[in-house]
Structures are given as structure tokens and as C-alpha cells.
Write a protein that holds these residues in place. Structure first.
Motif, PDB file in Angstrom:
ATOM      1  N   TRP A  42      -8.422  -8.381  12.065  1.00  0.00           N
ATOM      2  CA  TRP A  42      -9.725  -8.826  11.741  1.00  0.00           C
ATOM      3  C   TRP A  42      -9.918  -7.316  11.490  1.00  0.00           C
ATOM      4  O   TRP A  42     -10.472  -6.496  10.610  1.00  0.00           O
ATOM      5  CB  TRP A  42     -10.432  -9.555  13.158  1.00  0.00           C
ATOM      6  N   ASP A  43      -9.489  -6.011  11.860  1.00  0.00           N
ATOM      7  CA  ASP A  43      -9.950  -4.884  11.637  1.00  0.00           C
ATOM      8  C   ASP A  43      -9.068  -4.434  10.115  1.00  0.00           C
ATOM      9  O   ASP A  43     -10.189  -3.947   9.544  1.00  0.00           O
ATOM     10  CB  ASP A  43      -9.006  -4.109  12.579  1.00  0.00           C
ATOM     11  N   LEU A  44      -8.402  -4.617   9.793  1.00  0.00           N
ATOM     12  CA  LEU A  44      -7.500  -4.804   8.596  1.00  0.00           C
ATOM     13  C   LEU A  44      -8.355  -5.529   7.345  1.00  0.00           C
ATOM     14  O   LEU A  44      -8.577  -5.265   6.163  1.00  0.00           O
ATOM     15  CB  LEU A  44      -6.466  -5.476   8.701  1.00  0.00           C
ATOM     16  N   GLN A  45      -8.736  -6.166   7.858  1.00  0.00           N
ATOM     17  CA  GLN A  45     -10.170  -7.567   6.767  1.00  0.00           C
ATOM     18  C   GLN A  45     -10.882  -6.710   6.804  1.00  0.00           C
ATOM     19  O   GLN A  45     -11.510  -6.300   5.518  1.00  0.00           O
ATOM     20  CB  GLN A  45     -10.051  -9.067   7.529  1.00  0.00           C
ATOM     21  N   ILE A  47     -11.556  -3.107   7.008  1.00  0.00           N
ATOM     22  CA  ILE A  47     -11.509  -1.634   6.316  1.00  0.00           C
ATOM     23  C   ILE A  47     -10.316  -2.227   4.906  1.00  0.00           C
ATOM     24  O   ILE A  47     -11.680  -1.529   3.500  1.00  0.00           O
ATOM     25  CB  ILE A  47      -9.703  -0.970   6.687  1.00  0.00           C
ATOM     26  N   GLU A  48     -10.122  -3.743   4.746  1.00  0.00           N
ATOM     27  CA  GLU A  48      -9.866  -4.096   2.395  1.00  0.00           C
ATOM     28  C   GLU A  48     -11.970  -4.117   2.323  1.00  0.00           C
ATOM     29  O   GLU A  48     -11.391  -4.022   1.196  1.00  0.00           O
ATOM     30  CB  GLU A  48      -8.699  -5.004   2.877  1.00  0.00           C
ATOM     31  N   GLU A  49     -12.012  -4.601   3.068  1.00  0.00           N
ATOM     32  CA  GLU A  49     -13.660  -5.237   2.268  1.00  0.00           C
ATOM     33  C   GLU A  49     -14.214  -4.138   2.109  1.00  0.00           C
ATOM     34  O   GLU A  49     -14.947  -3.378   1.375  1.00  0.00           O
ATOM     35  CB  GLU A  49     -14.240  -6.359   3.657  1.00  0.00           C
ATOM     36  N   LYS A  51     -13.368  -1.000   1.829  1.00  0.00           N
ATOM     37  CA  LYS A  51     -12.434   0.195   0.607  1.00  0.00           C
ATOM     38  C   LYS A  51     -12.772  -0.530  -0.410  1.00  0.00           C
ATOM     39  O   LYS A  51     -13.257   0.341  -1.832  1.00  0.00           O
ATOM     40  CB  LYS A  51     -10.275  -0.416   0.105  1.00  0.00           C
ATOM     41  N   MET A  52     -13.214  -2.435  -1.023  1.00  0.00           N
ATOM     42  CA  MET A  52     -13.734  -3.049  -2.077  1.00  0.00           C
ATOM     43  C   MET A  52     -15.043  -2.580  -2.411  1.00  0.00           C
ATOM     44  O   MET A  52     -15.727  -1.682  -3.441  1.00  0.00           O
ATOM     45  CB  MET A  52     -13.814  -3.825  -2.144  1.00  0.00           C
ATOM     46  N   ASN A  54     -16.317   0.679  -1.352  1.00  0.00           N
ATOM     47  CA  ASN A  54     -17.061   1.836  -1.020  1.00  0.00           C
ATOM     48  C   ASN A  54     -16.906   2.685  -2.808  1.00  0.00           C
ATOM     49  O   ASN A  54     -15.504   2.721  -3.344  1.00  0.00           O
ATOM     50  CB  ASN A  54     -16.024   2.827  -0.357  1.00  0.00           C
TER      51      ASN A  54
END
Length: 72
Positions: A42-45, A47-49, A51-52, A54
Motif C-alpha cells: 500500500w505504501d509503495l502504491q 508513493i507511485e501515485e 510521484k505521478m 507531483n
């Protein structure tokens, strides 16, 4: 101003009868000092969201409060 100096400045403004909450919070944080917790799926998801979304723009806390109409 360092984070520690900022914390001390904030604590100076807290009434004595409310400091118990600050002490409890700091005691609970002390248990995690230096501990590194690996991010889960969940954390990694998240983080990826992030990044998109930001765009690299930075906003101070005060600017964000002003933008949201929040008074501290």
C-alpha cells in the motif's frame, strides 16, 4: 532554526496542563527512534501515485494553510 529549536519554541507556548499530551507523544516516538520500517504494498502504491501527481512545486505549511483558509 533546527527542528529541535523549533520544537522547544513550540513547547514553550503549550500550557503546563497540556504538556502531558506532548510528553506522551514524545515517549511513544522514542520507541521508534532509529527504527526503519520497510514500506508495504500500500505504501509503495501511494508513493507511485504521489510521484505521478507531483509537479515539483513546493509550498510552505503557512502557504498551504492560507490556501485552505485555515488559521493556526
Amino acid at each position: 532554526m533546527s527542528n529541535k529549536e523549533r520544537i522547544m519554541q513550540l513547547i514553550d507556548n503549550v500550557p503546563d496542563n497540556k504538556l502531558v499530551f506532548v510528553v506522551d507523544m514524545l515517549e511513544s516516538l522514542k520507541a521508534y527512534a532509529g527504527e526503519s520500517i520497510e514500506p508495504d504494498a500500500w505504501d509503495l502504491q501511494m508513493i507511485e501515485e504521489a510521484k505521478m501527481l507531483n509537479d515539483g512545486e513546493r509550498v510552505t505549511f503557512d502557504e498551504l494553510c492560507d490556501e485552505l483558509g485555515i488559521t493556526i
